[in-house]
Enzyme design. Structure first.
Site, PDB file in Angstrom:
ATOM      1  N   TYR A  43      42.567  17.895   0.345  1.00  0.00           N
ATOM      2  CA  TYR A  43      42.908  17.179  -0.891  1.00  0.00           C
ATOM      3  C   TYR A  43      41.935  17.402  -1.794  1.00  0.00           C
ATOM      4  O   TYR A  43      42.137  17.254  -3.026  1.00  0.00           O
ATOM      5  CB  TYR A  43      43.176  15.492  -0.509  1.00  0.00           C
ATOM      6  CG  TYR A  43      44.632  15.532  -0.270  1.00  0.00           C
ATOM      7  CD1 TYR A  43      45.776  15.351  -1.125  1.00  0.00           C
ATOM      8  CD2 TYR A  43      44.967  15.512   1.262  1.00  0.00           C
ATOM      9  CE1 TYR A  43      47.160  15.087  -0.644  1.00  0.00           C
ATOM     10  CE2 TYR A  43      46.261  15.375   1.725  1.00  0.00           C
ATOM     11  CZ  TYR A  43      47.364  15.084   0.589  1.00  0.00           C
ATOM     12  OH  TYR A  43      48.767  15.075   1.247  1.00  0.00           O
ATOM     13  N   GLN A  61      61.683  25.460   6.311  1.00  0.00           N
ATOM     14  CA  GLN A  61      62.274  24.284   7.081  1.00  0.00           C
ATOM     15  C   GLN A  61      63.761  24.429   7.155  1.00  0.00           C
ATOM     16  O   GLN A  61      64.455  24.857   6.506  1.00  0.00           O
ATOM     17  CB  GLN A  61      62.149  23.018   6.221  1.00  0.00           C
ATOM     18  CG  GLN A  61      60.763  22.568   5.946  1.00  0.00           C
ATOM     19  CD  GLN A  61      59.682  23.479   4.925  1.00  0.00           C
ATOM     20  OE1 GLN A  61      60.094  24.205   4.010  1.00  0.00           O
ATOM     21  NE2 GLN A  61      58.413  23.624   5.541  1.00  0.00           N
ATOM     22  N   PRO A  72      72.125  18.863   8.652  1.00  0.00           N
ATOM     23  CA  PRO A  72      71.627  17.480   8.949  1.00  0.00           C
ATOM     24  C   PRO A  72      72.930  16.415   9.343  1.00  0.00           C
ATOM     25  O   PRO A  72      72.516  15.699  10.105  1.00  0.00           O
ATOM     26  CB  PRO A  72      70.548  17.226   7.830  1.00  0.00           C
ATOM     27  CG  PRO A  72      71.292  17.878   6.781  1.00  0.00           C
ATOM     28  CD  PRO A  72      71.455  19.310   7.223  1.00  0.00           C
ATOM     29  N   GLU A  87      50.772  10.280   5.947  1.00  0.00           N
ATOM     30  CA  GLU A  87      50.594  11.591   6.817  1.00  0.00           C
ATOM     31  C   GLU A  87      50.011  11.130   8.086  1.00  0.00           C
ATOM     32  O   GLU A  87      50.318  11.657   8.876  1.00  0.00           O
ATOM     33  CB  GLU A  87      50.148  12.584   5.934  1.00  0.00           C
ATOM     34  CG  GLU A  87      51.107  13.334   5.097  1.00  0.00           C
ATOM     35  CD  GLU A  87      50.275  13.800   3.864  1.00  0.00           C
ATOM     36  OE1 GLU A  87      48.938  14.335   4.144  1.00  0.00           O
ATOM     37  OE2 GLU A  87      50.796  14.284   2.768  1.00  0.00           O
TER      38      GLU A  87
END
Length: 401
Positions: A98, A207, A281, A140
């Protein structure tokens, strides 16, 4: 929450920064990749960088977060950031990355806006960034803990146990652990990342939703081959590689499951709306409902180009038939007569004939135009915005809109 000194500065400069955010993010990525070119080859999606979609998504996320800070300072930012955090976890992003991002993002603001960025303005927007970054880092860290892995250590070898051609452009891959142990648990609706090495040596990541219930000993993903705009030459780097090279017995790098589009517990009504490969999904949710003998009301809506393009068509129909209070509504752009049924139509998917219960929770997955249209219709029918959830792969171009 913004500090007392930064809040009025961000409020006053938000229109200026917001109007320039797409340019700012373009400069940001240029600066970032000049210093760290390996990030473009091995972490970021090269196709989204080339199209500009990633820049637009980042601009939308920053604008949405900053707007929330100044307009609703008492609200937690988790709702805006959860989807981003899940995506970061599926990529193995860690807290030490970050500062690099923050340095180049603030430098891009200065480069684009010039003298308008006084020390006071720069400090205020630096505070915005670190509020956003620290919130993401916290979410996270929790997700890594829940997954039972150290921060960033998300990759596992998974063997291709089965391969099945579902349509001309879609193939299913059943994945298992090479050591024979059960696959890790996940929640119905979640996805995994798959990382492959391409011919030029770059590692690219995409993904894919897990398309069966978590109750099985294996995982399954269904990969649609992405094609160029003219429909001829395969365009998706990773999907094309998987279609060509992912064979039974091969091993893939696969992440831990992630994603916040997950089936809730309870008995309230559900509406599962999908188009194209967005069915995946929803199949996981339906499979879980069927395996647990759920009796909750479920309305399943799916739109596709034709019955031949509708992947897992028979499986979807079978799962719906196993649920006592579920019904299936199909729309095809053409050849609807090839899939006869009570709720099969031709043309654009519309929900005019459906009257959802006001307590319905809706889940959407598919191309953005489809999801925006369905969302608009459901809101017009009285569903609350908080009851509408969606999944989109690649940059989230809904943020900030």
């Amino acid at each position: 929450m913004l500090s007392a000194q930064s809040a009025p500065v961000v409020r006053a400069t938000l229109p200026l920064v917001g109007a320039s955010l797409t340019t700012i993010t373009e400069v940001f990525y240029r600066r970032l990749f000049e210093e760290r070119p390996e990030l473009l080859r091995h972490l970021f999606n090269r196709a989204n960088q080339a199209s500009g979609a990633q820049r637009e998504a980042l601009a939308g996320a920053v604008a949405a977060f900053a707007t929330l800070l100044v307009e609703r300072p008492d609200e937690r930012p988790d709702a805006v950031l959860a989807r981003i955090a899940h995506k970061h976890v599926s990529l193995g992003v860690t807290a030490d990355q970050y500062p690099l991002v923050g340095r180049h993002l603030l430098a891009a603001v200065v480069e684009v806006l010039g003298d308008a960025v006084t020390p006071e303005v720069g400090a205020a927007w630096d505070e915005v960034y670190w509020l956003m970054a620290n919130a993401l880092i916290a979410i996270e860290a929790r997700l890594y803990t829940e997954a039972g892995v150290p921060d960033g250590k998300v990759w596992r070898p998974m063997e291709v146990a089965e391969r099945r051609q579902e349509s001309a452009d879609a193939v299913s891959l059943v994945l298992r652990r090479p050591d024979g142990r059960p696959t890790p648990a996940f929640r119905p609706g979640q996805y995994v990342s798959v990382r492959v090495e391409l011919p030029d040596g770059a590692h690219q990541i995409r993904q894919y939703s897990l398309s069966t219930a978590p109750d099985h000993k294996t995982w399954r993903i269904t990969v649609k081959r992405e094609r160029a705009a003219d429909g001829t030459v395969p365009d998706g780097e990773v999907s094309s590689w998987l279609h060509t090279h992912a064979e039974v017995g091969g091993v893939l790098d696969v992440s831990v499951p992630a994603g916040d589009l997950v089936l809730p517990e309870g008995d309230t009504p559900l509406l599962l709306a999908s188009a194209g490969i967005g069915i995946t999904p929803m199949l996981s949710m339906l499979d879980h409902l069927a395996l647990t003998s759920s009796s909750r009301p479920v309305t399943v809506v799916h739109a596709d180009r034709s019955p031949l393009d509708h992947v897992h068509r028979d499986e979807q129909a079978d799962l719906v038939s196993r649920l006592p209070r579920a019904d299936l509504h199909l729309w095809y752009e053409r050849d609807a007569h090839r899939s006869p049924g009570t709720h099969v139509r031709t043309g654009r998917a519309a929900l005019d004939h459906l009257t959802p219960d006001p307590d319905t929770t809706a889940y959407l997955c598919g191309p953005l135009p489809f999801m925006r249209a369905v969302r608009g219709e459901l809101l017009a029918k009285g569903l609350r915005p908080a009851a509408l959830h969606y999944e989109v792969f690649g940059p989230d171009l809904w943020l900030g809109k």
